[in-house]
Design an enzyme around this catalytic site. Sequence first.
Site, PDB file in Angstrom:
ATOM      1  N   PHE A   1     -49.175  36.156  72.370  1.00 12.74           N
ATOM      2  CA  PHE A   1     -48.344  37.462  72.535  1.00 12.74           C
ATOM      3  C   PHE A   1     -49.646  38.421  72.626  1.00 12.74           C
ATOM      4  CE2 PHE A   1     -47.321  41.452  70.253  1.00 12.74           C
ATOM      5  CZ  PHE A   1     -45.903  41.866  70.995  1.00 12.74           C
TER       6      PHE A   1
ATOM      7  N   GLU B   1     -55.355  46.510  71.935  1.00 13.92           N
ATOM      8  CA  GLU B   1     -56.490  46.736  72.774  1.00 13.92           C
ATOM      9  C   GLU B   1     -57.818  47.300  72.164  1.00 13.92           C
ATOM     10  OE1 GLU B   1     -55.514  48.865  76.054  1.00 13.92           O
ATOM     11  OE2 GLU B   1     -53.533  47.548  76.896  1.00 13.92           O
TER      12      GLU B   1
ATOM     13  N   GLY C   1     -54.894  49.742  68.278  1.00 16.77           N
ATOM     14  CA  GLY C   1     -54.621  48.816  67.344  1.00 16.77           C
ATOM     15  C   GLY C   1     -53.358  48.907  66.513  1.00 16.77           C
ATOM     16  N   SER C   2     -53.405  49.784  65.395  1.00 15.46           N
ATOM     17  CA  SER C   2     -52.442  50.287  64.768  1.00 15.46           C
ATOM     18  C   SER C   2     -51.446  50.959  65.692  1.00 15.46           C
ATOM     19  CB  SER C   2     -52.720  51.014  63.320  1.00 15.46           C
ATOM     20  OG  SER C   2     -53.420  50.208  62.448  1.00 15.46           O
TER      21      SER C   2
ATOM     22  N   ASP D   1     -40.456  42.456  63.903  1.00 19.72           N
ATOM     23  CA  ASP D   1     -39.628  42.478  62.776  1.00 19.72           C
ATOM     24  C   ASP D   1     -39.186  41.285  62.328  1.00 19.72           C
ATOM     25  OD1 ASP D   1     -39.826  45.250  62.313  1.00 19.72           O
ATOM     26  OD2 ASP D   1     -37.775  45.930  63.509  1.00 19.72           O
TER      27      ASP D   1
ATOM     28  N   GLN E   1     -62.139  32.511  41.031  1.00 27.11           N
ATOM     29  CA  GLN E   1     -62.611  32.724  39.766  1.00 27.11           C
ATOM     30  C   GLN E   1     -62.327  31.663  38.861  1.00 27.11           C
ATOM     31  OE1 GLN E   1     -64.320  35.497  39.301  1.00 27.11           O
ATOM     32  NE2 GLN E   1     -64.689  35.359  37.115  1.00 27.11           N
TER      33      GLN E   1
ATOM     34  N   GLY F   1     -65.054  29.083  39.429  1.00 26.57           N
ATOM     35  CA  GLY F   1     -66.437  29.447  38.850  1.00 26.57           C
ATOM     36  C   GLY F   1     -67.606  29.272  40.155  1.00 26.57           C
TER      37      GLY F   1
ATOM     38  N   GLU G   1     -50.458  41.486  62.614  1.00 27.88           N
ATOM     39  CA  GLU G   1     -49.147  41.964  62.869  1.00 27.88           C
ATOM     40  C   GLU G   1     -48.853  43.198  62.165  1.00 27.88           C
ATOM     41  OE1 GLU G   1     -45.989  39.175  62.932  1.00 27.88           O
ATOM     42  OE2 GLU G   1     -47.012  37.646  63.821  1.00 27.88           O
TER      43      GLU G   1
ATOM     44  N   THR H   1     -50.800  46.273  59.823  1.00 26.22           N
ATOM     45  CA  THR H   1     -51.631  46.204  58.627  1.00 26.22           C
ATOM     46  C   THR H   1     -50.781  46.583  57.572  1.00 26.22           C
ATOM     47  OG1 THR H   1     -52.512  48.622  58.889  1.00 26.22           O
ATOM     48  CG2 THR H   1     -53.906  47.302  59.737  1.00 26.22           C
TER      49      THR H   1
HETATM   50  C1  LIG Z   1     -57.782  37.666  63.960  1.00 28.35           C
HETATM   51  C2  LIG Z   1     -56.850  38.414  64.381  1.00 28.35           C
HETATM   52  C3  LIG Z   1     -55.821  37.815  65.328  1.00 28.35           C
HETATM   53  C4  LIG Z   1     -55.019  39.189  65.880  1.00 28.35           C
HETATM   54  N1  LIG Z   1     -53.884  38.363  66.829  1.00 28.35           N
HETATM   55  C5  LIG Z   1     -53.409  39.329  67.728  1.00 28.35           C
HETATM   56  C6  LIG Z   1     -52.377  38.897  68.530  1.00 28.35           C
HETATM   57  O1  LIG Z   1     -52.123  37.520  68.685  1.00 28.35           O
HETATM   58  N2  LIG Z   1     -51.928  39.570  69.457  1.00 28.35           N
HETATM   59  C7  LIG Z   1     -52.009  41.038  69.020  1.00 28.35           C
HETATM   60  O2  LIG Z   1     -51.398  41.756  70.025  1.00 28.35           O
HETATM   61  N3  LIG Z   1     -52.958  41.674  68.341  1.00 28.35           N
HETATM   62  C8  LIG Z   1     -53.640  40.588  67.281  1.00 28.35           C
HETATM   63  N4  LIG Z   1     -54.316  41.136  66.440  1.00 28.35           N
HETATM   64  C9  LIG Z   1     -54.664  42.518  66.568  1.00 28.35           C
HETATM   65  C10 LIG Z   1     -54.121  42.905  65.034  1.00 28.35           C
HETATM   66  O3  LIG Z   1     -52.590  43.265  64.921  1.00 28.35           O
HETATM   67  C11 LIG Z   1     -54.629  44.500  64.506  1.00 28.35           C
HETATM   68  O4  LIG Z   1     -56.006  44.297  64.328  1.00 28.35           O
HETATM   69  C12 LIG Z   1     -53.865  45.324  63.775  1.00 28.35           C
HETATM   70  O5  LIG Z   1     -52.749  45.768  64.289  1.00 28.35           O
HETATM   71  C13 LIG Z   1     -54.777  46.451  63.249  1.00 28.35           C
HETATM   72  O6  LIG Z   1     -55.600  47.147  64.387  1.00 28.35           O
HETATM   73  P1  LIG Z   1     -56.880  47.615  64.255  1.00 28.35           P
HETATM   74  O7  LIG Z   1     -57.536  46.337  63.832  1.00 28.35           O
HETATM   75  O8  LIG Z   1     -57.352  48.022  65.547  1.00 28.35           O
HETATM   76  O9  LIG Z   1     -57.133  48.527  63.073  1.00 28.35           O
HETATM   77  P2  LIG Z   1     -57.035  50.005  62.996  1.00 28.35           P
HETATM   78  O10 LIG Z   1     -55.729  50.488  63.839  1.00 28.35           O
HETATM   79  O11 LIG Z   1     -58.085  50.675  63.651  1.00 28.35           O
HETATM   80  O12 LIG Z   1     -56.663  50.331  61.461  1.00 28.35           O
HETATM   81  C14 LIG Z   1     -57.918  50.671  60.634  1.00 28.35           C
HETATM   82  C15 LIG Z   1     -57.637  51.052  59.432  1.00 28.35           C
HETATM   83  O13 LIG Z   1     -57.130  52.220  59.402  1.00 28.35           O
HETATM   84  C16 LIG Z   1     -55.781  52.192  58.785  1.00 28.35           C
HETATM   85  N5  LIG Z   1     -54.816  52.947  59.520  1.00 28.35           N
HETATM   86  C17 LIG Z   1     -54.562  53.028  60.852  1.00 28.35           C
HETATM   87  N6  LIG Z   1     -53.619  54.185  61.160  1.00 28.35           N
HETATM   88  C18 LIG Z   1     -53.050  54.352  59.969  1.00 28.35           C
HETATM   89  C19 LIG Z   1     -52.170  55.247  59.619  1.00 28.35           C
HETATM   90  N7  LIG Z   1     -51.280  55.819  60.468  1.00 28.35           N
HETATM   91  N8  LIG Z   1     -51.972  55.359  58.188  1.00 28.35           N
HETATM   92  C20 LIG Z   1     -52.664  54.638  57.208  1.00 28.35           C
HETATM   93  N9  LIG Z   1     -53.586  53.926  57.895  1.00 28.35           N
HETATM   94  C21 LIG Z   1     -53.852  53.513  58.927  1.00 28.35           C
HETATM   95  C22 LIG Z   1     -55.302  50.567  58.891  1.00 28.35           C
HETATM   96  O14 LIG Z   1     -54.419  50.491  58.018  1.00 28.35           O
HETATM   97  C23 LIG Z   1     -56.662  50.078  58.633  1.00 28.35           C
HETATM   98  O15 LIG Z   1     -56.982  49.941  57.420  1.00 28.35           O
HETATM   99  C24 LIG Z   1     -55.041  40.233  65.877  1.00 28.35           C
HETATM  100  C25 LIG Z   1     -56.173  40.913  64.944  1.00 28.35           C
HETATM  101  C26 LIG Z   1     -57.104  39.739  64.342  1.00 28.35           C
HETATM  102  C27 LIG Z   1     -58.182  40.258  63.371  1.00 28.35           C
END
Ligand SMILES: Cc1cc2nc3c(=O)[nH]c(=O)nc-3n(C[C@H](O)[C@H](O)[C@H](O)COP(=O)(O)OP(=O)(O)OC[C@H]3O[C@@H](n4cnc5c(N)ncnc54)[C@H](O)[C@@H]3O)c2cc1C
Lengths: 261, 388
Positions: free
Chosen positions: B122, B126, B130-131, B239, B336, B339, B363, B365
């Site tokens: 899936f 990009e 992310g979020s 979901d 922990q 140890g 999926e 944060t």
């Molecule tokens: C190992 C791995 C596998 C993955 N596999 C997939 C996959 O198969 N397909 C896919 O589509 N994606 C995948 N992802 C992407 C993953 O879903 C995203 O990393 C995730 O959604 C968070 O986006 P970001 O890393 O850009 O963090 P960011 O969005 O940049 O967030 C950085 C920090 O800011 C916080 N933050 C951001 N916005 C808010 C807000 N509005 N309120 C409060 N806090 C906020 C976040 O909680 C986080 O702590 C994968 C990621 C990893 C690391």
Amino acid sequence: MNVIVCVKQVPETTGVKINKDTNTLIREGTKGIINPFDMYAVEEGLRIKEKLGGEVIALSMGPPQADEALREVVSYGVDGAVLLSDRAFAGADTLATSRTLAKGVEKVGEFGLIICGKQAIDGDTAQVGPGIAERLDIPYVAFVRKIREISNHTLVVERMMDDGYDVLEVTLPALITVVKEINEPRMPSLRGKMKAKSVDIPVWGISELGISEEEVGLKGSATQVIKIFTPQRHGNREMLEGSVERQVDQLVSRLDGMKII
Amino acid sequence: MDYFLTEDQKMIKELSRQIADEKIMPARAELDEKEEFPWEIIKVLASSDLMGLCYPEEYGGLGGGTFENCLAVEEISRACIGVSVCFAGTGLGAYPILLFGSEDQKKRYLPDIASGRKLAAFGLTEANAGSDASGIQTSAVLDGDEYVINGTKQWITGGGEAEIYTVIVMTDKSRGSRGASALIVEKGTPGFTFGIKEKKMGIRASATTELVFSNCRVPRDNLIGKAGIGFIVSMRVLDRTRPGIGAQAIGLSQGALDTAVSYARERKQFGKPIISFQAVQHMLADMAIQTEAARALVYSACRFIDSGAKNISKVSAMSKVFSSDVAMKVTVDAVQVLGGYGYMRDYPVEKMMRDAKILQIYEGTNQIQRNVIGQELIKEYAGKKDNR
Ligand SMILES: Cc1cc2nc3c(=O)[nH]c(=O)nc-3n(C[C@H](O)[C@H](O)[C@H](O)COP(=O)(O)OP(=O)(O)OC[C@H]3O[C@@H](n4cnc5c(N)ncnc54)[C@H](O)[C@@H]3O)c2cc1C
């Protein structure tokens, strides 16, 4: 080509206790498992079926609870199973067991190959497989470590020997017993496990097999157990110490002294 | 605890556990060390029918639901979540087709996925989205009967290994979040390549790569549902799959607890097994309490979803947040309890601790999940007259 695999339910060795008075295994309460070598037989049967078609039928002689072992092999993909069980079968030695299993094979019907594990881990005789083949008057190869070629008529196998292996060609129908080097048994499948729960496992006793009480169980056995005992440890052992060179020197001079080399 | 599982569910757990114990546990350290995709294990899971748990029988599956799938994920995760994400990731890739695909698409893709012959993945995330998924830039422009895709997806689980990709792309930038669509892209399609494979802290058996599209053409028939519903597809799919992250978390926590308890029984200091010290016992007790509570929540969420309930976002988010936070804490505590030995690669808990962190990130944060739960609470309470 239909394949018959013989499986035995044996006590799980890690949990086994010995009755101090009779020196026999206490079987009550110990968990039954499929004799590990038989799992290689099952796997090889399934591979032949995948290659040549036909069915794999599992056959076991044992008490009613051996039904569990047969259900378990069904979960690995075996098509059907038959349990040979009768009070009269109790106390069978390898002669009576192979006679009974051979009768079972005849009743199961047409087959190209019978596969057994090389031995059962409880009795450790390795006699039942060859015994069945003798009763059925078919060729057999024990300790097979590889099937090189198989068709509906012939089989080319590698037989494990102490100092290498033999290559043998056998005409079918035949029987082989297999060693663990032959394959890596698969995991069961969910569909197999579901089938195992509901599959009908017929139980054949002396009347179904058309065999007399005198031929089976304790009565039909040629072996009489007079006494079972734990052997005394004999012989001394000695650890050689020092550098590798020193140990080798010592070993050579000892062996020399004993006129072994 | 007895969760009153059906016979079939017990069987799924039992079989998954057997595979975890016999095939995954012995291999996990090496898979982690070598960052190697666990193809051998995937093949075993496939031939054991576990890859097909959550697909209808008409598409070659076993007709189970979220719960059945999560039970398998849990048991696999007890051994290694690097492996379980490879298993669950294919489900994530397939769900858009399962929930929104046409009959034709389901017939074309699901049987291969259900049998494990092909894996799915899936692609939403990009570099700059992310979020905030609405920031995606990858575009697909209709040209005759084909979509022409351009852009790069990042951190896609199963990238390079999977055959079938469901990707969220902008088909109409002018419509903002209503301009996104879900497309199926098969590996090998000209213009579709894989960029860098990430080097990760944990879940190192899994592949996480870029998907690079440059003038990649796919037939219009590869559109899932209709144009414009890309984000709806994503949200609905996530979901349903989020309890799967919860299942990874409870399996991982259980694995860490198992290791910690057996170690504490063996390890002697001050002339006694360390489990006889109350401080250690309490740590283990807390690990057990949290793991069980997380399990109860994940199982309830699964049952709720499988009941056909509509408003599943909140419960699904809760099950993911709570159990992933638990997994993080439990794995830290497991180290922990062990140890200095726990810190060494000779024992599995250092890997478990590294692995756990991802569960709070992917999926969605845990912060974003809390946002979702908060929003749902606002909606719920707005509808009530007297809340006191
Ligand atoms: C190992 C791995 C596998 C993955 N596999 C997939 C996959 O198969 N397909 C896919 O589509 N994606 C995948 N992802 C992407 C993953 O879903 C995203 O990393 C995730 O959604 C968070 O986006 P970001 O890393 O850009 O963090 P960011 O969005 O940049 O967030 C950085 C920090 O800011 C916080 N933050 C951001 N916005 C808010 C807000 N509005 N309120 C409060 N806090 C906020 C976040 O909680 C986080 O702590 C994968 C990621 C990893 C690391």
